[in-house]
Design an enzyme around this catalytic site. Structure first.
Site, PDB file in Angstrom:
ATOM      1  N   GLU A 637       0.812  -1.209   0.000  1.00  0.00           N
ATOM      2  CA  GLU A 637       0.000   0.000   0.000  1.00  0.00           C
ATOM      3  C   GLU A 637       0.851   1.267   0.000  1.00  0.00           C
ATOM      4  O   GLU A 637       0.463   2.300  -0.579  1.00  0.00           O
ATOM      5  CB  GLU A 637      -0.946  -0.030   1.194  1.00  0.00           C
ATOM      6  CG  GLU A 637      -1.960  -1.175   1.076  1.00  0.00           C
ATOM      7  CD  GLU A 637      -2.659  -1.487   2.390  1.00  0.00           C
ATOM      8  OE1 GLU A 637      -2.271  -0.917   3.417  1.00  0.00           O
ATOM      9  OE2 GLU A 637      -3.576  -2.311   2.375  1.00  0.00           O
ATOM     10  N   GLU A 657      -4.778  -8.891   3.713  1.00  0.00           N
ATOM     11  CA  GLU A 657      -5.483  -8.398   4.896  1.00  0.00           C
ATOM     12  C   GLU A 657      -6.844  -9.069   5.105  1.00  0.00           C
ATOM     13  O   GLU A 657      -7.209  -9.438   6.232  1.00  0.00           O
ATOM     14  CB  GLU A 657      -5.665  -6.868   4.789  1.00  0.00           C
ATOM     15  CG  GLU A 657      -4.430  -6.062   5.151  1.00  0.00           C
ATOM     16  CD  GLU A 657      -3.468  -5.893   3.991  1.00  0.00           C
ATOM     17  OE1 GLU A 657      -2.561  -5.075   4.103  1.00  0.00           O
ATOM     18  OE2 GLU A 657      -3.633  -6.589   2.951  1.00  0.00           O
TER      19      GLU A 657
END
Length: 779
Positions: A637, A657
């Site tokens: 990210e 995630e």
């Protein structure tokens, strides 16, 4: 004469006709002033006619013969010059400070028959002539007894037109012996014509010059005085401390300064009398842009750039009506009779904003180098004179000077213009003047070395050197900051008041040199735990290093990363940032060896990822992700916040995630949909591993390069996106997502994070990860 007439041919084509016209129309008007003595146009016309007859009848000078002048700034210099021209001969100016080797070369190369000198230089000339059998016929004339009294005061009959050769003007010679530019009457007359129009000068002005007459500036000032019918004041030499006192005493309205002269003048102590002068306009060359406005305000007159060289006379000028030129760094627009181009080493034209060599064509222009056809062919190609100056053309057509092609330092693949570094050093109150040269270096090829002349009362020690370099470092890219500093009492100078760097190196042999920059070398990175920083070619390369196989970023590492990005993101210490990883992995995200055991710890973890995003999006420089391997979770990210992503074939993106009960952090909820469109949902919810080709196909990365080219490509991208004249910082602000949009995403993530924690899925997901790892590695 109106500026619009600059493109016309001069109304009087030769210097000799200009003098004759002035003597006929205004014989009693003052023409030349040296000290407290002055001479009218009529007096100089009569004197030069008598001396021209002497040259013809006594010395046997014919049309095209060469006659040298070796004198300081005395009235006999312009008198001999104009006399030789009236005789139809060619003048060879000789620097009055030349010693035997330089002098002998010029005498032989030019083939002079007569030399005019004073008693002091006459002795040196006699020695030089006596030592060389092929100079035995050279006649030396003492100007104190020129024997002109018995000759007529009317000009001899000689064929002289605009194309008649007037001077063999030797250049300063930065390498080896100088070359002589062949300059015609038209060359000199046209400079006077252009300068008078550009500056709006007339007979009521008073011109002043302080450079040696052997250099071209007092000569074109003489042509200027003849053009407008104004007096020319000639000072014995340039003195920064006494210059404006002479300007006031002589009530000068115009002067020309160049090189370091403006800086040396500005560094004189301010005086209440500074504005007590009659100056209307000033021409200058190489004015420091940061001093431009201050120079105008201090002395109360506009200063404007005029650009040219011995080979080309005048090429560019800044209009006195153009207030925007002040402090712009522009050396002006082409005069109407010149065309200019900016080209690359192959001669191809470059667009605005790209640095390249300035080439010019048009009038005035030399006829070539005397006895140097090969040098002429190298310098003048297809009618275009290659100046050797590196410039950048602005959108308005103006030209900004960057430096000399040969006056560059090539440090670790970067080209550094000596003039740029010198300009910054000279802004320092402790520095009177500075010169920058290349110092050989085994690692980087060349290092930056500065010679510095200090202001009175400043200690010439290592502490001073460190302070000067430190202050320069706040204004220069890191790779441009000098590593070596040598203090000098004064600088050897060329006749044009420029520092003679070849002579300087010989002068300071054995002097103390302070090595104050060894700690800045690219080979010595600054380490900060798991985050290392190394400045390479003015780009901060930030490498993520982890202590074990998890390659995970713990809280300390994330805090350190945000701090480093903010430090280098201002643009003061680097022009851009490259993020990369150690070994084959870019980075993992959260370090699950220290997984949060409370919501507060989870919130703190999210906050550190959020802060990295803020740091990247608030930089004023490009941030490039050089993704060299696996980019997992939060580290994946982080790359999405960067302005571009460059990958290797081994690159993999992986965001697990959702499988672990975590929420995506950082700015993924905003950035990922923008980048990959309908692939975002698949990436987040399905948590697949995406290889390099797949990442490029859906827009996660912009290009794929071999591993050995990754960093070079990333650094090159930073350089390409940060041109000197660009507005990179402004465009980054426009192109990146707005921070308030990101903050709203953060708020949503915080709510989702709380919900995931309270439901127990976070703990279960982390536990499931360790259970899987234990099964994979029973030991």
């Amino acid at each position: 004469m109106a500026v619009t007439r600059m493109g016309d041919d001069p109304s009087t084509p030769t210097l000799t006709e200009l003098l004759s016209d002035r003597a006929t129309r205004t014989p009693e008007r003052e023409f030349l002033r040296f000290g407290d003595e002055s001479w009218t146009f009529g007096e100089i016309d009569a004197w030069t006619s008598k001396l021209a007859h002497r040259l013809i009848e006594v010395d046997g000078i014919g049309e095209g013969d060469r006659v040298a002048i070796m004198l300081p700034n005395v009235v006999q210099w312009p008198v001999v010059w104009l006399s030789v021209l009236k005789a139809g001969a060619v003048v060879v100016p000789i620097n009055s400070s030349y010693q035997q080797a330089d002098l002998t070369f010029v005498l032989k190369d030019s083939g002079v028959r007569v030399v005019f000198a004073d008693r002091e230089r006459g002795r040196l000339l006699n020695d030089a002539v006596a030592a060389q059998s092929d100079l035995a016929e050279v006649r030396i004339v003492d100007v104190a007894d020129d024997g002109t009294a018995r000759f007529p005061a009317t000009a001899p009959t000689r064929t002289i037109d605009a194309e008649t050769l007037a001077n063999l003007q030797y250049t300063s010679g930065t390498t080896g012996f100088p070359k002589a530019c062949m300059l015609t009457h038209d060359y000199w007359v046209r400079i006077g014509w252009v300068a008078s129009a550009a500056a709006g000068l007339g007979p009521d002005d008073v011109l002043l010059t302080a450079q040696p007459f052997s250099y071209m500036d007092p000569q074109w000032n003489t042509a200027l005085a003849l053009t407008v019918g104004a007096p020319l004041v000639v000072l014995p030499r340039f003195s920064a401390s006494g210059f404006f006192a002479d300007v006031r005493r002589h009530r000068a309205t115009f002067f020309y300064v160049l090189g370091s002269m403006p800086t040396l003048l500005f560094k004189q102590p301010p005086s209440p009398a500074d504005r007590d002068n009659d100056v209307r306009v000033v021409f200058c060359s190489g004015i420091p842009k940061q001093l431009h406005l201050q120079l105008e305000e201090r002395w109360g007159a506009p200063w404007r750039e005029i650009y040219g060289m011995t080979e080309s006379g005048v090429d560019l000028f800044s209009s006195f009506d153009d207030a925007d030129a002040v402090g712009s760094g522009s050396v002006g627009l082409p005069i109407p009779t010149k065309q200019v181009r900016v080209v690359d080493p192959d001669g191809a034209d470059l667009p605005d904003g790209e640095p390249g060599e300035l080439i010019v064509t048009g009038k005035p222009m030399m006829n070539g180098y005397w006895n140097r056809p090969e040098d002429t062919a190298r310098t003048v190609r297809d009618g275009w004179l290659h100046t050797g100056d590196v410039v950048i053309r602005r959108p308005d057509g103006g030209v900004r000077l960057v430096g000399r092609i040969k006056d560059m330092v090539r440090r670790g693949g970067e080209n550094i213009a000596s003039a740029e570094v010198e300009s910054v050093l000279e802004r320092d109150d402790a520095v009177i003047d500075a010169a920058v040269v290349a110092e050989p270096d085994e690692t980087l090829g060349e290092e930056v070395k500065a010679f510095v002349q200090l202001a009175d009362g400043i200690a010439a020690d290592r502490t001073t050197a460190e302070l000067i370099v430190e202050r320069a470092g706040s204004q220069l890219a890191r790779f441009k900051v000098p590593r070596y500093v040598t203090f000098v009492d004064s600088f050897p100078r060329t006749p044009s008041e420029r520092i003679s760097k070849p002579a300087l190196k010989a002068q300071v042999a054995g002097a103390v040199t302070h090595d104050v920059g060894s700690g800045r070398k690219n080979s010595a990175p600054a380490k900060s735990g798991m985050v290392d920083v190394e400045v390479v070619r003015d780009v901060a390369v930030v490498t993520l290093r982890r202590p074990d196989k998890l390659n995970a970023l713990d809280v300390e590492a994330r805090v350190s990363l945000a701090k480093v990005i903010r430090e280098y993101g201002t643009g003061a210490a680097a022009r851009g940032i490259v993020l990369t990883g150690e070994g084959r992995a870019f980075s993992a995200g959260e370090d699950l060896t220290s997984a949060p055991d409370s919501y507060e710890q989870l919130r703190a973890a999210l906050d550190t990822f959020h802060d990295i995003t803020r740091a990247i999006l608030q930089t004023r420089v490009p941030v490039v992700a050089a993704v060299n391997g696996l980019a997992v979770g939060g580290a994946s990210e982080i790359t999405l916040c960067c302005d571009t992503r460059i990958a290797t074939p081994e690159t993999e993106y992986y965001q697990p995630e959702n499988r672990r009960g975590l929420t995506i952090s950082n700015a993924s909820s905003v950035l990922l949909p923008r980048l990959v469109g309908n692939q975002a949902m698949h990436m987040v919810l399905g948590s697949p591993r995406i290889d390099a080709d797949g990442a490029r196909r859906i827009g996660l990365v912009d290009e794929i390069v071999p591993p050995e080219e990754l960093l070079d490509r990333a650094i090159h991208t930073v350089h390409a996106w940060t041109p000197e004249t660009g507005t990179t910082a402004l465009h980054l602000e426009l192109l990146r997502p707005q921070l308030d949009e990101i903050e709203q995403a953060f708020a949503r993530e915080d709510v989702a994070g709380r919900e995931a924690w309270d439901s127990g899925v976070v703990t279960a997901g982390i536990g499931g990860f360790w259970t899987t790892k234990a099964k994979e590695n029973p030991a």
